[in-house]
Design a protein around this motif. Structure first.
Motif, PDB file in Angstrom:
ATOM      1  N   LEU A  88       0.861  -1.182   0.000  1.00 17.88           N
ATOM      2  CA  LEU A  88       0.000   0.000   0.000  1.00 17.88           C
ATOM      3  C   LEU A  88       0.894   1.226   0.000  1.00 17.88           C
ATOM      4  O   LEU A  88       1.867   1.295   0.742  1.00 17.88           O
ATOM      5  CB  LEU A  88      -0.911   0.047   1.219  1.00 17.88           C
ATOM      6  N   LEU A 126       0.485   5.528  -0.113  1.00 18.50           N
ATOM      7  CA  LEU A 126      -0.346   6.724  -0.145  1.00 18.50           C
ATOM      8  C   LEU A 126       0.467   7.907   0.353  1.00 18.50           C
ATOM      9  O   LEU A 126       1.349   7.753   1.195  1.00 18.50           O
ATOM     10  CB  LEU A 126      -1.600   6.568   0.729  1.00 18.50           C
ATOM     11  N   LEU A 135      12.359   3.029   6.562  1.00 18.55           N
ATOM     12  CA  LEU A 135      12.148   2.704   7.973  1.00 18.55           C
ATOM     13  C   LEU A 135      12.482   1.245   8.232  1.00 18.55           C
ATOM     14  O   LEU A 135      12.760   0.847   9.356  1.00 18.55           O
ATOM     15  CB  LEU A 135      10.693   2.994   8.352  1.00 18.55           C
ATOM     16  N   SER A 136      12.403   0.445   7.181  1.00 14.95           N
ATOM     17  CA  SER A 136      12.795  -0.962   7.217  1.00 14.95           C
ATOM     18  C   SER A 136      12.944  -1.373   5.761  1.00 14.95           C
ATOM     19  O   SER A 136      12.742  -0.559   4.853  1.00 14.95           O
ATOM     20  CB  SER A 136      11.728  -1.818   7.912  1.00 14.95           C
ATOM     21  N   LYS A 137      13.274  -2.629   5.531  1.00 19.95           N
ATOM     22  CA  LYS A 137      13.360  -3.073   4.137  1.00 19.95           C
ATOM     23  C   LYS A 137      12.011  -2.962   3.431  1.00 19.95           C
ATOM     24  O   LYS A 137      11.938  -2.758   2.231  1.00 19.95           O
ATOM     25  CB  LYS A 137      13.826  -4.536   4.082  1.00 19.95           C
ATOM     26  N   ARG A 138      10.936  -3.110   4.214  1.00 19.77           N
ATOM     27  CA  ARG A 138       9.603  -3.180   3.624  1.00 19.77           C
ATOM     28  C   ARG A 138       8.848  -1.860   3.651  1.00 19.77           C
ATOM     29  O   ARG A 138       7.810  -1.734   2.995  1.00 19.77           O
ATOM     30  CB  ARG A 138       8.773  -4.225   4.363  1.00 19.77           C
ATOM     31  N   THR A 139       9.327  -0.894   4.430  1.00 18.43           N
ATOM     32  CA  THR A 139       8.516   0.304   4.690  1.00 18.43           C
ATOM     33  C   THR A 139       9.371   1.553   4.518  1.00 18.43           C
ATOM     34  O   THR A 139      10.480   1.618   5.049  1.00 18.43           O
ATOM     35  CB  THR A 139       7.954   0.233   6.130  1.00 18.43           C
ATOM     36  N   LEU A 162       9.389   6.110   3.747  1.00 15.70           N
ATOM     37  CA  LEU A 162       8.817   7.420   3.476  1.00 15.70           C
ATOM     38  C   LEU A 162       9.511   7.964   2.237  1.00 15.70           C
ATOM     39  O   LEU A 162      10.662   7.612   1.961  1.00 15.70           O
ATOM     40  CB  LEU A 162       9.058   8.363   4.659  1.00 15.70           C
ATOM     41  N   TYR A 203       4.143   7.508   1.913  1.00 12.42           N
ATOM     42  CA  TYR A 203       4.437   6.400   2.813  1.00 12.42           C
ATOM     43  C   TYR A 203       4.109   5.119   2.073  1.00 12.42           C
ATOM     44  O   TYR A 203       3.029   4.989   1.491  1.00 12.42           O
ATOM     45  CB  TYR A 203       3.547   6.574   4.049  1.00 12.42           C
ATOM     46  N   HIS A 216       4.251   0.818   2.290  1.00  9.26           N
ATOM     47  CA  HIS A 216       4.448  -0.374   3.109  1.00  9.26           C
ATOM     48  C   HIS A 216       4.263  -1.619   2.252  1.00  9.26           C
ATOM     49  O   HIS A 216       3.223  -1.801   1.628  1.00  9.26           O
ATOM     50  CB  HIS A 216       3.440  -0.367   4.267  1.00  9.26           C
ATOM     51  N   PHE A 218       4.177  -5.843   1.959  1.00  4.73           N
ATOM     52  CA  PHE A 218       3.898  -7.010   2.813  1.00  4.73           C
ATOM     53  C   PHE A 218       3.957  -8.295   1.986  1.00  4.73           C
ATOM     54  O   PHE A 218       4.049  -8.238   0.773  1.00  4.73           O
ATOM     55  CB  PHE A 218       2.539  -6.880   3.508  1.00  4.73           C
ATOM     56  N   ASN A 245       3.264 -12.782   7.322  1.00  4.24           N
ATOM     57  CA  ASN A 245       3.012 -11.431   7.808  1.00  4.24           C
ATOM     58  C   ASN A 245       1.701 -10.855   7.275  1.00  4.24           C
ATOM     59  O   ASN A 245       1.499  -9.662   7.317  1.00  4.24           O
ATOM     60  CB  ASN A 245       4.181 -10.512   7.438  1.00  4.24           C
ATOM     61  N   VAL A 246       0.845 -11.708   6.744  1.00  7.53           N
ATOM     62  CA  VAL A 246      -0.478 -11.266   6.294  1.00  7.53           C
ATOM     63  C   VAL A 246      -1.523 -12.133   6.975  1.00  7.53           C
ATOM     64  O   VAL A 246      -1.419 -13.362   6.974  1.00  7.53           O
ATOM     65  CB  VAL A 246      -0.641 -11.394   4.767  1.00  7.53           C
ATOM     66  N   GLU A 287       4.115  -4.647  10.964  1.00 10.18           N
ATOM     67  CA  GLU A 287       5.568  -4.857  10.928  1.00 10.18           C
ATOM     68  C   GLU A 287       6.214  -3.984  12.006  1.00 10.18           C
ATOM     69  O   GLU A 287       5.943  -2.786  12.079  1.00 10.18           O
ATOM     70  CB  GLU A 287       6.117  -4.447   9.544  1.00 10.18           C
ATOM     71  N   GLU A 288       7.052  -4.591  12.832  1.00  8.37           N
ATOM     72  CA  GLU A 288       7.811  -3.823  13.816  1.00  8.37           C
ATOM     73  C   GLU A 288       8.947  -3.098  13.106  1.00  8.37           C
ATOM     74  O   GLU A 288       9.710  -3.719  12.362  1.00  8.37           O
ATOM     75  CB  GLU A 288       8.383  -4.754  14.893  1.00  8.37           C
ATOM     76  N   LEU A 289       9.064  -1.800  13.325  1.00  9.57           N
ATOM     77  CA  LEU A 289      10.113  -1.013  12.681  1.00  9.57           C
ATOM     78  C   LEU A 289      11.248  -0.669  13.641  1.00  9.57           C
ATOM     79  O   LEU A 289      12.264  -0.109  13.234  1.00  9.57           O
ATOM     80  CB  LEU A 289       9.529   0.279  12.111  1.00  9.57           C
ATOM     81  N   ALA A 293       4.444  -0.487  11.426  1.00  7.97           N
ATOM     82  CA  ALA A 293       3.644  -0.179  10.241  1.00  7.97           C
ATOM     83  C   ALA A 293       2.494  -1.163  10.150  1.00  7.97           C
ATOM     84  O   ALA A 293       2.663  -2.350  10.424  1.00  7.97           O
ATOM     85  CB  ALA A 293       4.506  -0.279   8.985  1.00  7.97           C
ATOM     86  N   PHE A 346      -1.218  -2.265   7.784  1.00 10.83           N
ATOM     87  CA  PHE A 346      -2.119  -2.025   6.651  1.00 10.83           C
ATOM     88  C   PHE A 346      -3.361  -2.862   6.883  1.00 10.83           C
ATOM     89  O   PHE A 346      -3.331  -3.861   7.613  1.00 10.83           O
ATOM     90  CB  PHE A 346      -1.463  -2.396   5.317  1.00 10.83           C
ATOM     91  N   PHE A 370      -6.500   1.191   4.252  1.00 13.58           N
ATOM     92  CA  PHE A 370      -5.611   2.225   4.758  1.00 13.58           C
ATOM     93  C   PHE A 370      -4.247   1.643   5.108  1.00 13.58           C
ATOM     94  O   PHE A 370      -4.096   0.437   5.297  1.00 13.58           O
ATOM     95  CB  PHE A 370      -6.226   2.945   5.962  1.00 13.58           C
ATOM     96  N   VAL A 371      -3.282   2.530   5.181  1.00 17.13           N
ATOM     97  CA  VAL A 371      -1.941   2.186   5.624  1.00 17.13           C
ATOM     98  C   VAL A 371      -1.611   3.113   6.790  1.00 17.13           C
ATOM     99  O   VAL A 371      -2.066   4.265   6.818  1.00 17.13           O
ATOM    100  CB  VAL A 371      -0.942   2.290   4.452  1.00 17.13           C
ATOM    101  N   LEU A 404      -3.606   6.711   6.488  1.00 24.78           N
ATOM    102  CA  LEU A 404      -3.962   7.315   5.206  1.00 24.78           C
ATOM    103  C   LEU A 404      -4.858   6.349   4.449  1.00 24.78           C
ATOM    104  O   LEU A 404      -4.538   5.163   4.355  1.00 24.78           O
ATOM    105  CB  LEU A 404      -2.696   7.563   4.357  1.00 24.78           C
TER     106      LEU A 404
END
Lengths: 320, 320, 320
Positions: A8, A10, A282-286, A288, A316, A318, A320, C1-2, C49-51, C57, C59, C84-85, C97
């Motif tokens: 996601l 946005l 913020l991580s590999k997956r997330t 800004l 932002y 993210h 998954f 993770n889903v 996800e823990e950052l 984060a 979703f 939303f995320v 968002l």
């Protein structure tokens, strides 16, 4: 045996609202603050099965949607991202059937400093207006394709998108070489058999050549793209596209910059775009991100005139 | 507690392009090579919960789509395959609510040598034009149903698809007997309460009787189907359908063959179809297939005239 | 993770068929038996996800559909439930968002004895006709929002739904206090910047105030809701809504009852609704229910006149 994945994205986007043409405008059409995605938000399912003897079967379906409203992104194709089934031989490569990225896409996306995402992306002109089969040249329906194994850094893809009697057939291939820091690749595509399309941007006999490379010096990775399309039944429109850019890691961030010029058939017409941005992971997956783009036009361009367009986005993303 | 499952099927299909009627034409409408699926590609979710005391709860939703374009298969029903919730007693059977296969489908699909898939399938006439509630007789919306437990090989299903005041109500049941190599079954369906439909293929008081059997000799499994519909408010149209066929395993392959004749009300009219095919299993979940079908018509048939239609398909199916 | 989750709900519903207005009619429009859902059936995907550093984060995307036909519930928004995320700080709260429930929804749904589900629900008037942004006031698109952490039982949510230049902007917040058996909360919403909407139910400057509470005595949990909207550019329409109700556990069952009155602007007009119901839990995830509702009207009500409406439902709900 099924992996569920997606992303996601946005953010807030704002532009100068010069919406005279949708072409090369990767941002809002109005001056208002918009909540919008930079990279296409998606939900996908994929899996692989070992068949023995070096054979395996794969599938992948990928839905695209707009998380600001919950609507599917492509009104006529729920699985607009990808939808294919594949049979792979470890030694001889993979045959796939369905809706999949075209060979030229895989080359172009790797050498766009913005990854063909957001206000800074250069995808709109990356195929030099060769875009007859929908999706701006990136994907084709009804495709029978082949992806080679990697042989010493070298790999290739060939694809035929069937016209099925009502649209033009698209044939294409790419050849990619990746070894250590170096990536260099070329792609070719051609449309046939169709009265479909207009002389300006598609039609029988139209062709695309795309060449691209990047080299990862570690502190900076410059990229370059060149594409040329010859459009219309007689190839009477010749469009050229150049892109130079770079990405550079900086701690948890990646800086992105690019400049492109699109010089279509005809005298005294030119589009230019310059874009800069930064991703902060913020991580590999997330992450800004913040992107800024300015494009300018001189003369009359097929596909619509427009004035200067400026847009920026902070967002932002993210995965998954 | 959720299982994700599905399949993707795609192949090349070609026909003689005689598209005067969509009825009994399970293939392309034109002469071009088409990328198309033989079995309906799907993504499904299902689950079961033990409630104690021999009770359990189930749900299943199944989306159908076309992987050649990524579009959903049924424009008005995303979960067009199945969408139901069920309460099951180990001793007394299961009550289900939603969109589910009709009782006649379960009998017909087991005795179609092509499993009602691809160019070779006989599903188009398997219900002898009893098809008022959409989906060619295979499924009904707004259904309250019951599935019995198996008692010594015997089982039964009863279903009522509510008319909800605007469409005709469909009521049906089946009785199946399966023991060792033998399967024999019958189904009955009836539409009521509706001014809906036309005399030719539906309407108040229309009925269907379907009888079928197969016997697995090991080297070959012959199948036979017979169905008769009496259509229109006064049952004035009487249509008969016969199918004989067989499947035969041959190493990793299964051979399929069938012949069917549809003799609708009226003199001197007849449709016949003959089909042969082979499935080659790369694994339990993945197969290649080749099917060939020829159909012919004599006289005028309600639902559209057409000439001779021939089609073949070679394809690839992956289940996950 | 889903995480894949959802629910299916279906039952039989019947009403007196007085369908003169869809407003405050949570049941069939005709007298026929209908197979229909009470709670919105859904399939959702969510993950976290823990950052590091107290950041995480999230979703969530949630599809709504009608299992009686398999159709998506909202024709223009596949993920109509939520999309939303979110970026969350353990200490400072979460920014989100996308498409999400509005602040007033979270207060109203917790203090509707029917949880805003089925024929007995009071959601249709719970926002006193403040409903301009679609979804009957419950959700908004294009939303930037903030949810505070819980501080000694106190929490708050603030949301801005961007107008994006074509629809009115909606701004809102809630404050909730939950401690032991007590829950008390308030919400406020306002629309601005739009010529969108009509004087009767939306438009520039319209506001909503909603106050609600419940107290769990163990044997019974009484609830109360009050909302007032001032609508139109000059706030010339003032609508009041009152709801009192209660839920009470009884073994594996929960009894539900409520009475509401909606007194819109204008003299001598009033809508009243009374509803009773029972949930019987076969497990934590699966229940049977029976609900009955009667509503009456006096005078002329903006949004359509109607007579007395009565409906009941018996159904089955399975969560997964």
């Amino acid at each position: 045996n099924v992996t569920v994945y997606g992303l996601l994205d946005l953010g807030l986007q704002k532009s100068n609202g010069d919406a005279r043409s949708a072409t090369w405008r990767n941002g809002p059409a109005d001056k208002a603050w918009n909540l919008a995605q930079s990279k296409g938000s998606r939900l996908g399912f994929r899996g692989s099965e070992e068949l023995g003897g070096g054979l395996s079967a794969q599938f992948q379906i990928e839905h695209r949607f707009n998380p600001d409203t919950g609507a599917q992104n492509n009104a006529t194709s729920f699985w607009s991202g990808r939808a294919f089934v594949q049979l792979t031989s470890k030694d001889f490569g993979a045959v796939y059937l369905g809706r999949e990225y075209a060979p030229q896409y895989f080359v172009a996306v790797k050498t766009d400093p913005f990854g063909q995402d957001g206000v800074g992306q250069f995808s709109s002109r990356a195929y030099a207006n060769f875009q007859s089969k929908g999706d701006n040249g990136a994907r084709t329906n009804n495709t029978v394709g082949y992806k080679s194994p990697k042989l010493g850094g070298l790999s290739a893809q060939v694809a035929v998108s069937l016209g099925e009697g009502s649209t033009s057939r698209e044939t294409g291939f790419n050849v990619e070489y990746a070894s250590g820091p170096l990536y260099v690749a070329g792609a070719y595509a051609r449309q046939d058999q169709g009265a479909v399309g207009t002389a300006s941007n598609s039609g029988d006999g139209s062709t695309l050549v795309l060449l691209a490379a990047h080299y990862d010096f570690g502190v900076i990775k410059p990229v370059v793209q060149y594409s040329r399309s010859e459009l219309g039944p007689t190839g009477n429109l010749k469009n050229d596209f150049w892109l130079v850019g770079a990405t550079a890691p900086l701690g948890a961030a990646v800086l992105k910059a690019g400049y492109a010029r699109f010089d279509p058939s005809g005298a005294n017409n030119l589009q230019q775009k310059i874009a800069v941005g930064v991703d902060y992971f913020l991580s590999k997956r997330t992450k800004l991100y913040a992107d800024l783009a300015v494009s300018k036009q001189k003369g009359t361009i097929s596909g619509g005139n427009y004035g200067d367009y400026r847009a920026f986005a902070v967002g932002y993303q993210h995965n998954f």
